[in-house]
Design an enzyme around this catalytic site. Structure first.
Site, PDB file in Angstrom:
ATOM      1  N   THR A   1      34.433 -10.819  21.512  1.00 39.50           N
ATOM      2  CA  THR A   1      33.520 -11.158  22.582  1.00 39.50           C
ATOM      3  C   THR A   1      33.793 -10.004  23.495  1.00 39.50           C
ATOM      4  OG1 THR A   1      35.537 -12.287  23.764  1.00 39.50           O
ATOM      5  CG2 THR A   1      34.126 -13.486  22.129  1.00 39.50           C
TER       6      THR A   1
ATOM      7  N   LYS B   1      27.589 -24.434  43.550  1.00 35.86           N
ATOM      8  CA  LYS B   1      28.306 -25.523  44.210  1.00 35.86           C
ATOM      9  C   LYS B   1      27.819 -25.565  45.688  1.00 35.86           C
ATOM     10  CE  LYS B   1      31.679 -26.693  40.773  1.00 35.86           C
ATOM     11  NZ  LYS B   1      32.378 -25.378  40.215  1.00 35.86           N
TER      12      LYS B   1
HETATM   13  P1  ADP Z   1      28.915 -12.508  25.337  1.00 36.72           P
HETATM   14  O1  ADP Z   1      27.867 -12.382  26.074  1.00 36.72           O
HETATM   15  O2  ADP Z   1      30.339 -12.619  26.422  1.00 36.72           O
HETATM   16  O3  ADP Z   1      29.334 -11.279  24.330  1.00 36.72           O
HETATM   17  P2  ADP Z   1      28.197 -14.253  23.590  1.00 36.72           P
HETATM   18  O4  ADP Z   1      27.104 -13.176  22.952  1.00 36.72           O
HETATM   19  O5  ADP Z   1      28.948 -15.131  22.355  1.00 36.72           O
HETATM   20  O6  ADP Z   1      29.089 -13.709  24.328  1.00 36.72           O
HETATM   21  O7  ADP Z   1      27.467 -15.035  24.493  1.00 36.72           O
HETATM   22  C1  ADP Z   1      27.254 -16.480  24.376  1.00 36.72           C
HETATM   23  C2  ADP Z   1      26.761 -17.212  25.606  1.00 36.72           C
HETATM   24  O8  ADP Z   1      25.483 -16.781  26.129  1.00 36.72           O
HETATM   25  C3  ADP Z   1      26.565 -18.430  25.662  1.00 36.72           C
HETATM   26  O9  ADP Z   1      28.001 -19.299  25.864  1.00 36.72           O
HETATM   27  C4  ADP Z   1      25.622 -18.955  26.728  1.00 36.72           C
HETATM   28  O10 ADP Z   1      26.263 -18.897  27.939  1.00 36.72           O
HETATM   29  C5  ADP Z   1      24.712 -17.782  26.466  1.00 36.72           C
HETATM   30  N1  ADP Z   1      23.448 -18.037  25.812  1.00 36.72           N
HETATM   31  C6  ADP Z   1      23.370 -17.758  24.655  1.00 36.72           C
HETATM   32  N2  ADP Z   1      22.095 -18.428  24.285  1.00 36.72           N
HETATM   33  C7  ADP Z   1      21.596 -18.638  25.347  1.00 36.72           C
HETATM   34  C8  ADP Z   1      20.199 -19.299  25.698  1.00 36.72           C
HETATM   35  N3  ADP Z   1      19.238 -19.643  24.842  1.00 36.72           N
HETATM   36  N4  ADP Z   1      20.244 -19.869  27.003  1.00 36.72           N
HETATM   37  C9  ADP Z   1      21.147 -19.612  27.928  1.00 36.72           C
HETATM   38  N5  ADP Z   1      22.387 -18.951  27.587  1.00 36.72           N
HETATM   39  C10 ADP Z   1      22.599 -18.699  26.553  1.00 36.72           C
END
Ligand code: ADP
Length: 543
Positions: free
Chosen positions: A185, A441
Site C-alpha cells: 500500500t 467534524k
Molecule cells: P492507496 O491509495 O493508499 O494506495 P488503495 O489504492 O488501496 O490505497 O486505496 C483504497 C482506498 O481508496 C479506499 O479505502 C477508499 O478510501 C478509496 N477508494 C477506492 N475506490 C473509491 C471510490 N470509488 N470512491 C471513493 N473512494 C474510493
C-alpha cells in the site's frame, strides 16, 4: 461425508493453462518504451513465460523467493505475472511513484532477489542500487541492442535472458494458498505494508470480477486497463482477461495521455476501460479539445477515488459510455463493490438514477460488508447512518507480509476495517463519505469531504478540488475548499461558495476558498489530504 469431486488447486497456473488452450489466439496489444505498438497473443505470452521460468531457475531464484518488477502495463509485464508466479516464485510489483526511501524500504523488506524494470526507470534504479541489500540481478525490459550504458553491474536485457532459454517448462504443482503476488500500500502514514495475494484469492477474485453485475467481462470485450499493473494488479484484469479470453490493450508508459488513450480505443475497438477518475478527466479533456470520439467504448469502470458526477455525465451524454462506479483497495485485491442498476430502477427519474449511480455500488458474492459505529455495533442500512466500513471475504487480506499477529485492522471476528466511512442504503448500495482520517467534524456532526468535492468539480471553472477540515474555535473544524481553476479562468471565491447553496445543508458549505495552481498527489494518483493538511495547518478560517 466428503463430496467426491476433483480438488485441483485454484491456481493462476490453471488460468494460464486454460487460456493457452482455449484463448491462445486472443490478442494482447501493447505500447512499450521500445515499440510504438506491439501485437502478440496469449499463446506468445505463455510461451515466453515458460522461457522466463527457466531463466529464473538459471538465476538461482528459489521457490517462494521474491522477484520485483518496476514497470508499466505491457506484454512483458504480463509475462512476469504468469512466468514468476506459476513457477512458484512471488512477483513483487513495485510502484515507481513511491518516494525513494519508500522504494528502498519495500524492496529490502520484500527481500527481492531480481529487479525487472522499464528502461525509463534506469536512473531511479541506479540511484537506489547501493541501498538494495538483497537484489543481485538487474534486468531491463528491452532487447539487447537497446540496452543503455549503465553504472549497474549485473545488468542484462530481458530479451537476451529469454533467448537463452527453451520454451519447455514443467510448471510445478502449487498449493492454492501459496503466494503469487506482493503489492505494498502507498503508506500515507508510516511505512508501506505488503499485501500478499494467494493463487486462490486471485482466482476467486478473477471469477467474481467477470460476473454480470460486477465488471461483466466476456471474450467479446476488448479491455483497456489504465490502472497500473503495479497497483493492485491492474484490478485483477491480467487474470480475468485470460480466464475469459478478452483482448487486452496495454498502454505502457502512456497511461494518463488522453491522445494515446483515444487512439488506442478507436484503433483497437476497446469496449471497456478501467481507471481512476484523473485518467478519465485527461481523456475527456482531450476529446473535448480535439472533437474526437470513442465509438466502440461501451463502459468504463471507475474507482480508486470517488468519481465526480460530471465525469459520468460527460461520458454518458456526449459519448454514450456508461460509467460503473466501483470501490475497493489494495487489501481487497481490490474489488469490493460495483455499481450496476437493480431491477426496477428503470422507472426512477433521471435525478434519482444519477443519485444512485454516484454511490460506490452493491456487494459482490465473495466479500461481505457492514458499517459499524465507534462502539463496534453494526449500523442500519438506511442510507443515513455513517459508519466505519468493514469487510470479510476470500480476497481480503488477513494480515500483512512479514508481520506476525493481528495487524490492528482485523477485529476478533475476522472483519477487516477498511479505514473508510460509508452509508449503506436499504437496497444495499454503499456510499463512501470519507476516509476515516479525512472526515470533517463540525459542531459534533460529520461533513463528507467527498460530497463537497464532487459538487465543486461540477462547477465549470473548477478543474480539480479538495476539501479539508480547518480547525475552528467554535465548531472544532470547518471545511476549506481548495481549487485548481480550469485553465484560463479565475473563478470568484464568493461565487464558488454560493455554488453550494441549496445543494447541501447550509452548515456544510465551505467558509472559504483557496485557489492554487496544483494539488499534491499520492503515489497512486489521489489527492494527498495529508500534505494539504500540513500545508494549511496554520490557516485560520474567515468566519
Ligand atoms: P492507496 O491509495 O493508499 O494506495 P488503495 O489504492 O488501496 O490505497 O486505496 C483504497 C482506498 O481508496 C479506499 O479505502 C477508499 O478510501 C478509496 N477508494 C477506492 N475506490 C473509491 C471510490 N470509488 N470512491 C471513493 N473512494 C474510493
Amino acid at each position: 461425508m466428503r463430496g467426491k469431486m476433483m480438488t485441483t488447486p485454484l491456481t493462476i497456473t490453471e488460468i494460464m493453462r486454460f487460456a493457452d488452450r482455449h484463448h491462445g489466439r486472443t490478442e494482447v496489444v501493447s505500447i512499450t518504451a521500445d515499440q510504438p505498438l506491439h501485437r502478440c497473443t496469449f499463446n506468445d505470452v505463455f510461451r515466453r513465460a515458460r522461457q522466463l521460468a527457466n531463466a529464473l531457475s538459471r538465476l538461482g531464484i528459489a521457490p517462494g523467493e521474491r522477484v520485483a518488477s518496476l514497470a508499466w502495463n505491457d506484454y512483458r509485464h504480463l509475462e512476469l505475472y504468469y512466468g514468476v508466479a506459476c513457477a512458484g516464485r512471488v512477483l513483487h510489483t513495485v510502484n515507481p511513484r513511491l518516494f525513494a526511501e519508500q522504494l528502498v524500504y519495500i524492496i529490502n523488506h520484500a527481500e527481492d532477489r531480481v529487479l525487472f524494470f522499464d528502461v525509463a526507470f534506469l536512473p531511479l534504479v541506479e540511484a537506489l542500487a547501493d541501498k538494495l541489500s538483497t537484489v543481485d540481478a538487474y534486468v531491463i525490459l528491452t532487447p539487447a541492442d537497446k540496452l543503455p550504458g549503465s553504472s549497474l553491474s549485473a545488468l542484462q536485457s530481458y530479451e537476451s535472458l529469454l533467448e537463452a532459454e527453451t520454451d519447455e517448462y514443467q510448471w510445478p504443482v502449487l498449493d492454492e494458498n501459496d503466494a503469487n503476488l506482493l503489492c505494498y500500500t502507498s503508506g500515507t502514514t508510516g511505512n508501506p505494508k505488503g499485501v500478499l495475494y494467494s493463487h486462490r484469492s486471485t482466482v476467486l477474485h478473477a471469477y467474481a470480477s467477470c460476473m454480470p453485475d460486477a465488471m461483466r467481462l466476456s471474450q467479446q470485450d476488448t479491455v483497456l486497463p489504465v490502472v497500473p499493473m503495479f497497483h493492485v494488479n491492474a484490478w485483477g484484469t491480467p487474470y480475468a482477461c485470460a480466464m475469459i479470453g478478452a483482448k487486452m490493450v496495454l498502454p505502457g508508459p502512456k497511461m494518463a495521455d488522453g491522445e494515446t488513450l483515444q487512439r488506442l480505443i478507436e484503433q483497437e475497438e476497446v469496449t471497456i476501460a478501467l481507471g481512476v477518475p484523473t485518467v478519465w478527466l485527461a481523456l475527456l479533456a482531450y476529446l473535448r479539445d480535439s472533437g474526437k470520439t470513442v465509438p466502440s467504448l461501451e463502459r468504463t469502470v471507475v474507482g480508486g477515488a470517488a468519481c465526480p458526477p460530471s465525469v459520468m455525465e460527460e461520458f454518458e451524454q456526449k459519448h454514450g459510455v456508461r460509467t460503473h462506479h466501483a470501490w475497493g483497495m489494495t487489501e481487497m485485491s481490490p474489488l469490493g463493490t460495483v455499481n450496476s442498476p437493480l431491477r426496477g430502477m428503470e422507472s426512477l427519474s433521471a435525478a434519482e438514477k444519477d443519485a444512485v449511480r454516484l454511490k460506490q455500488g452493491r456487494g459482490i458474492f465473495g466479500v461481505d460488508m457492514k458499517i459499524v459505529g465507534d462502539d463496534g455495533e453494526e449500523l442500519p442500512w438506511d442510507g443515513e447512518a455513517f459508519g466505519n466500513l468493514k469487510v470479510k471475504g476470500w480476497w481480503v487480506c488477513d494480515g500483512y507480509f512479514g508481520e506476525d499477529g493481528n495487524s490492528g485492522a482485523h477485529d476478533e471476528d475476522g472483519w477487516f476495517a477498511t479505514g473508510d466511512v460509508a452509508t449503506i442504503d436499504p437496497l444495499g448500495f454503499m456510499q463512501i463519505t470519507d476516509r476515516t482520517k479525512d472526515v470533517i467534524k463540525s459542531g459534533g456532526e460529520w461533513i463528507s469531504s467527498i460530497e463537497l468535492e464532487n459538487l465543486a468539480v461540477a462547477h465549470p471553472d473548477v478543474a480539480e478540488a479538495a476539501v479539508i477540515g480547518i480547525s475552528h474555535e467554535k465548531w472544532t473544524e470547518r471545511p476549506l475548499l481548495i481549487v485548481v481553476p480550469e485553465e484560463g479562468t479565475s473563478p470568484d471565491k464568493a461565487e464558488l461558495v454560493a455554488w453550494f447553496k441549496g445543494k447541501v445543508a447550509d452548515w456544510w458549505i465551505p467558509d472559504d476558498v483557496v485557489l492554487v495552481d496544483e494539488l499534491p498527489h499520492t503515489a497512486t494518483g489521489k489527492i494527498s489530504k495529508v500534505m494539504l493538511r500540513k500545508q494549511f495547518a496554520d490557516y485560520s478560517s474567515q468566519s
